[in-house]
Scaffold this motif. Structure first.
Motif, mmCIF file in Angstrom:
data_model
loop_
_atom_site.group_PDB
_atom_site.id
_atom_site.type_symbol
_atom_site.label_atom_id
_atom_site.label_comp_id
_atom_site.label_asym_id
_atom_site.label_seq_id
_atom_site.Cartn_x
_atom_site.Cartn_y
_atom_site.Cartn_z
ATOM 1 N N ARG A 1 0.816 -1.220 0.000
ATOM 2 C CA ARG A 1 0.000 0.000 0.000
ATOM 3 C C ARG A 1 0.846 1.265 0.000
ATOM 4 O O ARG A 1 0.395 2.316 -0.459
ATOM 5 N N THR A 2 2.069 1.167 0.480
ATOM 6 C CA THR A 2 2.952 2.330 0.518
ATOM 7 C C THR A 2 3.637 2.578 -0.815
ATOM 8 O O THR A 2 3.832 3.727 -1.219
ATOM 9 N N ILE A 3 3.985 1.511 -1.520
ATOM 10 C CA ILE A 3 4.812 1.639 -2.732
ATOM 11 C C ILE A 3 4.019 1.546 -4.029
ATOM 12 O O ILE A 3 4.321 2.231 -5.005
ATOM 13 N N ILE A 4 2.986 0.730 -4.057
ATOM 14 C CA ILE A 4 2.344 0.370 -5.323
ATOM 15 C C ILE A 4 1.194 1.315 -5.677
ATOM 16 O O ILE A 4 0.310 1.570 -4.865
ATOM 17 N N ASP A 5 1.236 1.813 -6.900
ATOM 18 C CA ASP A 5 0.131 2.569 -7.492
ATOM 19 C C ASP A 5 -0.635 1.663 -8.447
ATOM 20 O O ASP A 5 -0.102 0.644 -8.916
ATOM 21 N N ASP B 1 -2.273 -9.234 -1.540
ATOM 22 C CA ASP B 1 -1.911 -7.890 -1.099
ATOM 23 C C ASP B 1 -1.523 -6.988 -2.263
ATOM 24 O O ASP B 1 -1.776 -5.779 -2.235
ATOM 25 N N ILE B 2 -0.902 -7.567 -3.279
ATOM 26 C CA ILE B 2 -0.591 -6.783 -4.487
ATOM 27 C C ILE B 2 -1.877 -6.284 -5.127
ATOM 28 O O ILE B 2 -2.015 -5.108 -5.495
ATOM 29 N N ILE B 3 -2.856 -7.178 -5.254
ATOM 30 C CA ILE B 3 -4.132 -6.811 -5.876
ATOM 31 C C ILE B 3 -4.884 -5.795 -5.024
ATOM 32 O O ILE B 3 -5.439 -4.820 -5.535
ATOM 33 N N ALA C 1 -3.711 -3.549 -3.266
ATOM 34 C CA ALA C 1 -3.061 -2.246 -3.438
ATOM 35 C C ALA C 1 -3.262 -1.675 -4.844
ATOM 36 O O ALA C 1 -2.818 -0.561 -5.127
ATOM 37 N N GLY C 2 -3.917 -2.441 -5.719
ATOM 38 C CA GLY C 2 -4.130 -1.981 -7.084
ATOM 39 C C GLY C 2 -3.048 -2.384 -8.048
ATOM 40 O O GLY C 2 -3.046 -1.971 -9.221
ATOM 41 N N GLY C 3 -2.107 -3.174 -7.575
ATOM 42 C CA GLY C 3 -1.006 -3.597 -8.433
ATOM 43 C C GLY C 3 -1.343 -4.816 -9.265
ATOM 44 O O GLY C 3 -2.418 -5.408 -9.154
ATOM 45 N N VAL C 4 -0.384 -5.199 -10.100
ATOM 46 C CA VAL C 4 -0.534 -6.351 -10.990
ATOM 47 C C VAL C 4 0.518 -7.393 -10.615
ATOM 48 O O VAL C 4 1.720 -7.151 -10.767
ATOM 49 N N PRO C 5 0.097 -8.554 -10.097
ATOM 50 C CA PRO C 5 1.073 -9.600 -9.771
ATOM 51 C C PRO C 5 1.677 -10.182 -11.044
ATOM 52 O O PRO C 5 0.953 -10.491 -11.998
ATOM 53 N N VAL C 6 2.990 -10.344 -11.051
ATOM 54 C CA VAL C 6 3.689 -10.971 -12.171
ATOM 55 C C VAL C 6 4.448 -12.175 -11.619
ATOM 56 O O VAL C 6 5.563 -12.042 -11.101
ATOM 57 N N PRO C 7 3.832 -13.352 -11.656
ATOM 58 C CA PRO C 7 4.494 -14.536 -11.094
ATOM 59 C C PRO C 7 5.643 -15.014 -11.973
ATOM 60 O O PRO C 7 5.541 -15.036 -13.206
ATOM 61 N N VAL C 8 6.734 -15.370 -11.341
ATOM 62 C CA VAL C 8 7.909 -15.908 -12.033
ATOM 63 C C VAL C 8 8.075 -17.354 -11.583
ATOM 64 O O VAL C 8 8.251 -17.619 -10.389
#
Length: 390
Positions: A111-115, A133-135, A137-144
């Motif tokens: 929540r602090t870093i991700i837009d 938590d990525i979702i 925060a509005g982010g997009v998870p990119v699994p490797v």
């Protein structure tokens, strides 16, 4: 009563899948004779002197809020620990934050870093809360993806291939839940190089850092030029058998930590006072307890992993944490089918590997932080099950 005419749930919440671990945990609670290897919780009770420190805090009436950042003495001990272990210097006043478990730390970091739209690279399989938590925060998870042939340790080459102009963060669990993988020093150095070249933040979840076997744990923050771009998450749940106390912590550069503190202030206020005082006791006087539990986990893990391989469920060597991640694809069952049938037919609870990401398909997670004799019995039941379905 009138019903709502719109879908009131946010799209972010609807994107997040229910936890596969919780599903099996709910079933386990209805089965009194089950051997549960499903939940990553030490079977040890919090050491007595640590419990007594929490009790004394309550009995002495130390029950008020602490500083939002946590008890200063606890933050000083955390900073001293990282100086001692990794030669890292953190200011306890401005670079250390006590959280409600490491889970809060993950959420704060996102929540602090991700837009909205920012991409976060994370190893697959990985801890179930990372993607959620990525979702949130509005982010997009990119699994490797990670691979059994490398003992599931994430490699810099796979991370590099996943970097795009939208990438903002690399999220690492080191050691990893669910696979027990520990990232080798040379791979961490290569990942650090990528972070610097592409100006990325690294979040390193190191809650299992004191539970490594036959190898070393290296904090990526100790790599050259990395402390300034690394958020370290750690806590007391695993190494000190303090899951229910809910105490974790964050170490980060001052400008990042002050922003995380802002979220923490409004969402949480502070971690529990008695729990923080127990954690302080753990850091000051708990080294022998950690070693005792570590050595017991190592003994259990060696027996259990050898047993799985003997049965024919190929299992990579877990270098950290207390998880085995055997392959069940050769049984003709999916990981979900294997776990469900094993639970109902032999009353052994495991978690399907696909609960932790697509790369976990055809694997299951088994925790070996339960009693040695129960692990032996679990192996007997698993072998019987595998032979029955051969």
């Amino acid at each position: 009563m009138d019903t709502l005419k719109r879908d009131v749930l946010s799209q972010r919440v609807q994107q997040v899948r229910p936890s596969g671990i919780r599903k099996f945990f709910d079933i386990i609670n209805t089965m009194p004779n089950v051997i549960s290897l499903g939940v990553g919780e030490p079977d040890f009770v919090t050491p007595e002197h640590i419990r007594q420190a929490g009790i004394e805090s309550i009995q002495q009436g130390r029950t008020r809020y602490t500083s939002n950042s946590g008890i200063l003495e606890l933050r000083e001990e955390i900073a001293a620990l990282f100086q001692r272990l990794y030669g890292l210097t953190y200011d306890p006043l401005s670079q250390v934050l006590v959280t409600v478990g490491v889970s809060e730390g993950v959420d704060l970091a996102m929540r602090t870093i991700i837009d909205p739209g920012d991409e976060v690279i994370a190893p697959d399989p990985g801890y179930v809360a990372y993607e959620a938590d990525i979702i949130f925060a509005g982010g997009v998870p990119v699994p490797v993806p990670t691979y059994a042939k490398y003992d599931f340790a994430v490699r810099a080459a796979e991370i590099e291939a996943a970097i795009t102009p939208r990438t903002k963060m690399i999220l690492l669990g080191n050691p990893n839940n669910p696979t027990g993988a520990v990232i080798p020093r040379e791979e961490l150095a290569a990942i650090a190089k990528l972070a610097i070249e592409h100006d990325l933040i690294v979040v390193s979840d190191e809650v299992y850092s004191q539970l490594v076997y036959g190898t070393e744990h290296v904090s990526i923050a100790a790599m050259p030029q990395m402390q300034e771009r690394t958020i370290i998450l750690d806590g007391f749940s695993k190494a000190y058998a303090m899951t229910g106390w809910r105490v974790g912590y964050v170490l980060a550069p001052e400008h990042i930590l002050s922003a995380m503190l802002k979220v923490h202030q409004y969402a949480i206020m502070c971690a529990g006072t008695a729990a923080q005082e127990a954690a302080l006791q753990a850091l000051r006087h708990g080294d022998a307890d950690v070693k005792r539990m570590h050595d017991d986990y190592a003994r259990r893990g060696r027996m259990f992993v050898d047993g799985l391989n003997r049965i024919g469920l190929a299992c990579s060597e877990p270098r950290g944490a207390f998880y085995a991640f055997p392959y069940v694809g050769n049984t003709g069952m999916s990981d979900e089918e294997f776990a469900e049938k094993l639970l109902f037919e032999e009353e052994v609870a495991l978690v399907p590997g696909s609960s932790f990401g697509n790369a976990g398909k055809n694997y299951v997670r088994a925790t070996y932080c339960t009693a040695y004799d129960k692990l032996e019995e679990a192996l007997i039941r698993i072998e019987r099950f595998v032979k029955k379905h051969a």
